[in-house]
Write a protein that holds these residues in place. Structure first.
Motif, PDB file in Angstrom:
ATOM      1  N   LYS A   1      -8.140 -43.808 -44.817  1.00 40.39           N
ATOM      2  CA  LYS A   1      -9.178 -43.365 -45.763  1.00 40.39           C
ATOM      3  C   LYS A   1     -10.334 -44.345 -45.804  1.00 40.39           C
ATOM      4  CE  LYS A   1      -6.976 -40.479 -49.283  1.00 40.39           C
ATOM      5  NZ  LYS A   1      -5.982 -40.627 -50.372  1.00 40.39           N
ATOM      6  N   LYS A   2      -9.975 -45.625 -45.759  1.00 40.81           N
ATOM      7  CA  LYS A   2     -11.028 -46.653 -45.816  1.00 40.81           C
ATOM      8  C   LYS A   2     -11.866 -46.617 -44.549  1.00 40.81           C
ATOM      9  CE  LYS A   2      -8.602 -49.574 -49.082  1.00 40.81           C
ATOM     10  NZ  LYS A   2      -7.343 -48.776 -49.206  1.00 40.81           N
ATOM     11  N   ILE A   3     -11.214 -46.423 -43.407  1.00 35.66           N
ATOM     12  CA  ILE A   3     -11.965 -46.313 -42.143  1.00 35.66           C
ATOM     13  C   ILE A   3     -12.923 -45.130 -42.232  1.00 35.66           C
ATOM     14  CG2 ILE A   3     -11.792 -45.848 -39.660  1.00 35.66           C
ATOM     15  CD1 ILE A   3      -9.077 -47.280 -39.674  1.00 35.66           C
ATOM     16  N   ALA A   4     -12.397 -44.012 -42.725  1.00 33.15           N
ATOM     17  CA  ALA A   4     -13.222 -42.803 -42.812  1.00 33.15           C
ATOM     18  C   ALA A   4     -14.425 -43.032 -43.735  1.00 33.15           C
ATOM     19  CB  ALA A   4     -12.373 -41.638 -43.321  1.00 33.15           C
ATOM     20  N   GLN A   5     -14.179 -43.687 -44.854  1.00 33.31           N
ATOM     21  CA  GLN A   5     -15.298 -43.934 -45.762  1.00 33.31           C
ATOM     22  C   GLN A   5     -16.360 -44.809 -45.093  1.00 33.31           C
ATOM     23  OE1 GLN A   5     -14.787 -46.214 -49.405  1.00 33.31           O
ATOM     24  NE2 GLN A   5     -16.738 -45.462 -50.212  1.00 33.31           N
ATOM     25  N   TYR A   6     -15.883 -45.806 -44.351  1.00 37.89           N
ATOM     26  CA  TYR A   6     -16.830 -46.704 -43.673  1.00 37.89           C
ATOM     27  C   TYR A   6     -17.664 -45.941 -42.642  1.00 37.89           C
ATOM     28  CZ  TYR A   6     -18.759 -50.853 -41.509  1.00 37.89           C
ATOM     29  OH  TYR A   6     -19.620 -51.796 -41.030  1.00 37.89           O
ATOM     30  N   LEU A   7     -16.988 -45.060 -41.888  1.00 45.20           N
ATOM     31  CA  LEU A   7     -17.710 -44.315 -40.853  1.00 45.20           C
ATOM     32  C   LEU A   7     -18.657 -43.282 -41.469  1.00 45.20           C
ATOM     33  CD1 LEU A   7     -14.824 -43.893 -38.259  1.00 45.20           C
ATOM     34  CD2 LEU A   7     -16.747 -45.498 -38.169  1.00 45.20           C
ATOM     35  N   ASP A   8     -18.260 -42.739 -42.604  1.00 40.19           N
ATOM     36  CA  ASP A   8     -19.108 -41.734 -43.260  1.00 40.19           C
ATOM     37  C   ASP A   8     -20.256 -42.364 -44.040  1.00 40.19           C
ATOM     38  OD1 ASP A   8     -17.601 -39.622 -42.365  1.00 40.19           O
ATOM     39  OD2 ASP A   8     -16.277 -39.591 -44.125  1.00 40.19           O
ATOM     40  N   GLU A   9     -19.929 -43.448 -44.784  1.00 31.20           N
ATOM     41  CA  GLU A   9     -20.913 -43.949 -45.750  1.00 31.20           C
ATOM     42  C   GLU A   9     -21.389 -45.363 -45.455  1.00 31.20           C
ATOM     43  OE1 GLU A   9     -19.232 -43.633 -49.685  1.00 31.20           O
ATOM     44  OE2 GLU A   9     -18.057 -41.892 -49.075  1.00 31.20           O
ATOM     45  N   GLY A  10     -20.741 -46.026 -44.487  1.00 32.12           N
ATOM     46  CA  GLY A  10     -21.153 -47.388 -44.165  1.00 32.12           C
ATOM     47  C   GLY A  10     -20.679 -48.407 -45.191  1.00 32.12           C
ATOM     48  N   ARG A  11     -19.740 -48.006 -46.054  1.00 32.45           N
ATOM     49  CA  ARG A  11     -19.209 -48.960 -47.032  1.00 32.45           C
ATOM     50  C   ARG A  11     -17.782 -48.571 -47.410  1.00 32.45           C
ATOM     51  NH1 ARG A  11     -19.940 -46.206 -51.922  1.00 32.45           N
ATOM     52  NH2 ARG A  11     -19.559 -48.076 -53.135  1.00 32.45           N
ATOM     53  N   ILE A  12     -17.072 -49.536 -48.028  1.00 30.55           N
ATOM     54  CA  ILE A  12     -15.709 -49.258 -48.488  1.00 30.55           C
ATOM     55  C   ILE A  12     -15.605 -49.753 -49.940  1.00 30.55           C
ATOM     56  CG2 ILE A  12     -13.257 -49.773 -48.147  1.00 30.55           C
ATOM     57  CD1 ILE A  12     -13.892 -50.292 -45.177  1.00 30.55           C
ATOM     58  N   ASP A  13     -15.347 -48.828 -50.859  1.00 35.09           N
ATOM     59  CA  ASP A  13     -15.299 -49.189 -52.286  1.00 35.09           C
ATOM     60  C   ASP A  13     -14.348 -50.348 -52.557  1.00 35.09           C
ATOM     61  OD1 ASP A  13     -17.033 -47.175 -52.842  1.00 35.09           O
ATOM     62  OD2 ASP A  13     -15.484 -45.695 -53.335  1.00 35.09           O
ATOM     63  N   ARG A  14     -13.138 -50.226 -52.020  1.00 38.20           N
ATOM     64  CA  ARG A  14     -12.100 -51.210 -52.306  1.00 38.20           C
ATOM     65  C   ARG A  14     -12.515 -52.600 -51.796  1.00 38.20           C
ATOM     66  NH1 ARG A  14      -8.525 -53.587 -55.194  1.00 38.20           N
ATOM     67  NH2 ARG A  14      -6.685 -54.376 -54.138  1.00 38.20           N
ATOM     68  N   TYR A  15     -13.169 -52.609 -50.633  1.00 39.61           N
ATOM     69  CA  TYR A  15     -13.624 -53.872 -50.050  1.00 39.61           C
ATOM     70  C   TYR A  15     -14.635 -54.548 -50.982  1.00 39.61           C
ATOM     71  CZ  TYR A  15     -15.776 -57.031 -46.573  1.00 39.61           C
ATOM     72  OH  TYR A  15     -16.265 -58.116 -45.890  1.00 39.61           O
ATOM     73  N   GLU A  16     -15.582 -53.767 -51.445  1.00 37.98           N
ATOM     74  CA  GLU A  16     -16.607 -54.329 -52.323  1.00 37.98           C
ATOM     75  C   GLU A  16     -16.006 -54.872 -53.613  1.00 37.98           C
ATOM     76  OE1 GLU A  16     -19.646 -51.323 -52.636  1.00 37.98           O
ATOM     77  OE2 GLU A  16     -20.158 -51.549 -50.509  1.00 37.98           O
ATOM     78  N   GLU A  17     -15.017 -54.135 -54.119  1.00 35.59           N
ATOM     79  CA  GLU A  17     -14.342 -54.533 -55.341  1.00 35.59           C
ATOM     80  C   GLU A  17     -13.629 -55.883 -55.148  1.00 35.59           C
ATOM     81  OE1 GLU A  17     -12.049 -51.025 -56.592  1.00 35.59           O
ATOM     82  OE2 GLU A  17     -10.424 -52.462 -56.973  1.00 35.59           O
ATOM     83  N   VAL A  18     -12.927 -55.994 -54.020  1.00 35.20           N
ATOM     84  CA  VAL A  18     -12.167 -57.221 -53.759  1.00 35.20           C
ATOM     85  C   VAL A  18     -13.117 -58.406 -53.517  1.00 35.20           C
ATOM     86  CG1 VAL A  18     -10.616 -58.348 -52.111  1.00 35.20           C
ATOM     87  CG2 VAL A  18     -10.137 -56.025 -52.893  1.00 35.20           C
ATOM     88  N   MET A  19     -14.190 -58.157 -52.771  1.00 36.65           N
ATOM     89  CA  MET A  19     -15.120 -59.238 -52.444  1.00 36.65           C
ATOM     90  C   MET A  19     -15.741 -59.851 -53.700  1.00 36.65           C
ATOM     91  SD  MET A  19     -15.074 -59.920 -49.332  1.00 36.65           S
ATOM     92  CE  MET A  19     -13.443 -59.302 -48.963  1.00 36.65           C
ATOM     93  N   LYS A  20     -15.885 -59.006 -54.733  1.00 40.60           N
ATOM     94  CA  LYS A  20     -16.475 -59.507 -55.979  1.00 40.60           C
ATOM     95  C   LYS A  20     -15.581 -60.536 -56.662  1.00 40.60           C
ATOM     96  CE  LYS A  20     -19.148 -55.516 -57.248  1.00 40.60           C
ATOM     97  NZ  LYS A  20     -18.569 -54.231 -57.575  1.00 40.60           N
ATOM     98  N   GLN A  21     -14.301 -60.506 -56.332  1.00 40.64           N
ATOM     99  CA  GLN A  21     -13.361 -61.375 -57.038  1.00 40.64           C
ATOM    100  C   GLN A  21     -13.150 -62.729 -56.360  1.00 40.64           C
ATOM    101  OE1 GLN A  21      -9.744 -59.147 -58.194  1.00 40.64           O
ATOM    102  NE2 GLN A  21     -10.852 -57.345 -57.493  1.00 40.64           N
ATOM    103  N   VAL A  22     -13.730 -62.925 -55.185  1.00 42.60           N
ATOM    104  CA  VAL A  22     -13.513 -64.184 -54.466  1.00 42.60           C
ATOM    105  C   VAL A  22     -14.876 -64.800 -54.121  1.00 42.60           C
ATOM    106  CG1 VAL A  22     -12.365 -65.257 -52.492  1.00 42.60           C
ATOM    107  CG2 VAL A  22     -11.503 -63.097 -53.407  1.00 42.60           C
TER     108      VAL A  22
END
Ligand code: DGT
Ligand code: CA
Ligand code: CA
Ligand code: ZN
Length: 581
Positions: free
Chosen positions: A69-90
């Motif tokens: 699902k994350k791969i698909a989101q990246y290919l469709d939208e150029g971003r991954i929600d979960r990735y952005e969420e995690v990156m904010k915490q570190v």
């Protein structure tokens, strides 16, 4: 990076971040596994998704529904929600530090929680002041490892002068060429484009897919390898000699040309080329040129360029500086070739600060296939380099005459690298310069912030000065050089018939590609000299030819492509023009 690589990097960072945040181990492992699978995937993940959707992604080994699902989101939208969420915490700095050998997410977590480390500077401080060492589980060995890793990481962050990596890359390519399963092999990336500095080093090989793994194993087992970063079926990556990161990719022979074109870059050149392909209804990727699903080219680079209506473009030109337009109009320049140089016009000997005797220079020069070498030692006021006083210069000239008398088909030219003094006068009187075959004049000492333009222009007006040596004085990794108006030098070179040098010494490359191109366009002649201080540095002439090629220069614009007799005539020309001979 293509989408496979981009996604692999994202999942790797995701795994690092989750581990740092204390996420359950199996999730971390799943992301790491997905990253490896994507990195080694021979097909384009975008293709797979476009043709087969989510289901096709989930058929890939190690890719479950969540990651698909994350791969698909990246290919469709150029971003991954979960990735952005995690990156904010570190903190970003801590994520970067995880790439350092010896520093893991757990160490950083500890430093973050117990010592309040948020930035690279924080981390260095707790490492130096001993507070990190006092935390549980941090033995002296581990601390030592972290220090080493950090030092290496910082060294790797700097770009490397092309010439520093050149012998290594040649050695690797030659070693792998001996492997029978390797069908083709070539350097790629900025190295192949002969860019003056390189980030990492890229090598591309063609082989049947079933041989990929063993070839990569050979690569990461080469004796110069000091650390293996990755070793899969299609890609290996290792640090050589504690400093150079080299990536090897193995592709099937039918897509070797497309991959070589892709991985040679530059990115700007490739983007422009892909745009042209798109306007023709084609798609260029590292696997080939496609019309819809049909592959129409890819085995050779020529075939790739031909498919978009172009002739093959030399790698040194691939910077999107007009080469694609030139190719479209059939106006690509005929570039000087590496084997067209007939002699080196800037070499130091034992007489000043070099190590080679005149005899050795003859021997090595002949081995290079040369007709001549100009021995250009320093002049008298350059004391630190043991510059020659007039009597030693004359003694050297006499020795050159004696040696030349015995030689057939090769000649040492009586030369000097005469210093341009602060007022623009020269470090030898004219009557001494008149005894020489070749005079290159250089600035070696200057005041802080000095503009050396006037000084050099005055030196160029001297009828005995053939060339300006290393015209800007820069050193690639350490020194900016003096200030100088290149346009003014170009004008003066035309007016007086003086050459400008492409100094090929690996730390200089001076003039650089941009300045040499400007000079060439205006009709200035250039000379390539290695500034070798040892016979073993004569090979660096290749670096100078690389600059000349990146400057779009042809053989007629480089004086040392000429046979000896022609060169000698040319060297008389300025003196005649100025009425002194
Ligand atoms: P470097 O290593 O910083 O000296 O520069 P390069 O040019 O060797 O770049 P590198 O090693 O990142 O990648 C090698 C080549 O692969 C690059 O010249 C072009 C191709 N390439 C890499 N990433 C991309 C990308 O995102 N898009 C395109 N079109 N090409 C890429
Ligand atoms: Ca590279
Ligand atoms: Ca690379
Ligand atoms: Zn010099």
């Amino acid at each position: 990076m293509n989408k496979n690589q981009e996604l692999a990097r994202i999942f790797d960072r995701m795994a690092d971040a989750l581990e740092f945040l204390g996420e359950i181990p199996f999730k971390v492992v799943a992301y790491r596994k997905a990253a490896r699978v994507l990195e080694d995937l021979p097909e384009d993940v975008e293709e797979i998704y476009r043709k087969g959707g989510m289901a096709a992604l989930m058929r890939l080994p190690g890719i479950g529904e969540g990651i698909a699902k994350k791969i698909a989101q990246y290919l469709d939208e150029g971003r991954i929600d979960r990735y952005e969420e995690v990156m904010k915490q570190v903190p970003q700095d801590l994520l970067d530090l995880m790439e350092v050998q010896g520093i893991g997410p757990r160490t950083l977590r500890l430093a973050y929680e117990k010592l309040g480390v948020r930035t690279k500077e924080d981390f260095k401080r707790v490492l130096e002041d001993g507070s990190l060492a006092r935390l549980p589980g941090m033995g002296p060995k581990k601390i030592e490892n972290i220090k080493k890793g950090l030092e290496l990481y910082e060294r790797m962050a700097q770009r490397i002068p092309l010439g520093a990596a050149y012998p290594l890359v040649q050695a690797i390519v030659e070693a792998l060429r001996q492997v029978p399963e390797v069908l083709e092999i070539s350097p790629a990336g900025s190295f192949r484009r002969m860019k003056e500095t390189v980030g990492d080093l890229d090598i591309l090989a063609a082989a049947r897919p079933e041989h990929g793994r063993s070839i990569i194993q050979k690569f990461v087992s080469l004796p110069q390898v000091t650390r293996v970063l990755a070793a899969g079926d299609t890609k290996g990556s290792a640090i050589f000699q504690d400093r150079y990161q080299v990536d090897l990719r193995v592709v099937p022979p039918e897509s070797y040309g497309a991959a070589l074109q892709y991985f040679t870059g530059s990115k700007a050149h490739n983007v422009h080329l892909r745009g042209i392909a798109r306007s023709m209804g084609l798609k260029i990727s590292e696997y080939g040129v496609f019309r819809g699903a049909e592959k129409i080219a890819g085995e050779t680079e020529e075939s790739v360029y031909k498919a978009v209506g172009l002739v093959w473009i030399p790698p040194e030109l691939r910077e999107d500086r007009g080469e694609i337009e030139a190719a479209q109009q059939g106006k690509l320049p005929r570039l000087v070739e590496y084997d067209e140089i007939r002699g080196d016009l800037h070499v130091h000997s034992k007489y000043s600060d070099g190590t080679a005797t005149l005899e050795e220079l003859v021997r090595f020069g002949q081995k290079m296939g040369y007709e001549y070498i100009a021995v250009c030692d320093h002049s008298q006021s350059v004391k630190y380099a043991h510059g020659l006083e007039v009597d030693r210069l004359r003694k050297k000239n006499a020795e050159i005459d004696r040696i030349n008398a015995r030689l057939e088909g090769f000649r040492l030219l009586k030369g000097t690298e005469v210093d341009i003094l602060p007022d623009g006068s020269l470090d030898y009187p004219d009557e001494v310069l008149a005894e020489l075959d070749f005079v290159v004049a250089s600035v070696h000492q200057w005041r802080k912030d000095e503009d050396a333009t006037e000084r050099i222009l005055r030196a160029m007006e001297n009828p005995y000065v053939h060339a300006v040596g290393h015209p800007t004085g820069r050193l690639i990794s350490t020194r900016e050089g003096y200030r100088v108006d290149i346009e003014a030098l170009v004008e003066k070179a035309l007016e007086t018939g003086t050459f400008l040098e492409i100094n090929a010494y690996y730390e200089r490359l001076d003039l650089n590609d941009v300045h040499a191109r400007l000079a060439g366009e205006r009709g200035v002649l250039l000379e390539i000299g290695t500034d070798a201080h040892q016979a073993g540095q004569l090979w660096q002439i290749r670096l100078g030819v690389g600059v000349a090629r990146r400057a779009w220069l042809g053989p007629q614009q480089i004086v040392n492509t000429r046979p000896l007799a022609e060169l000698l005539d040319l060297l008389q020309a300025k003196r005649k023009k100025m009425g002194v001979s």
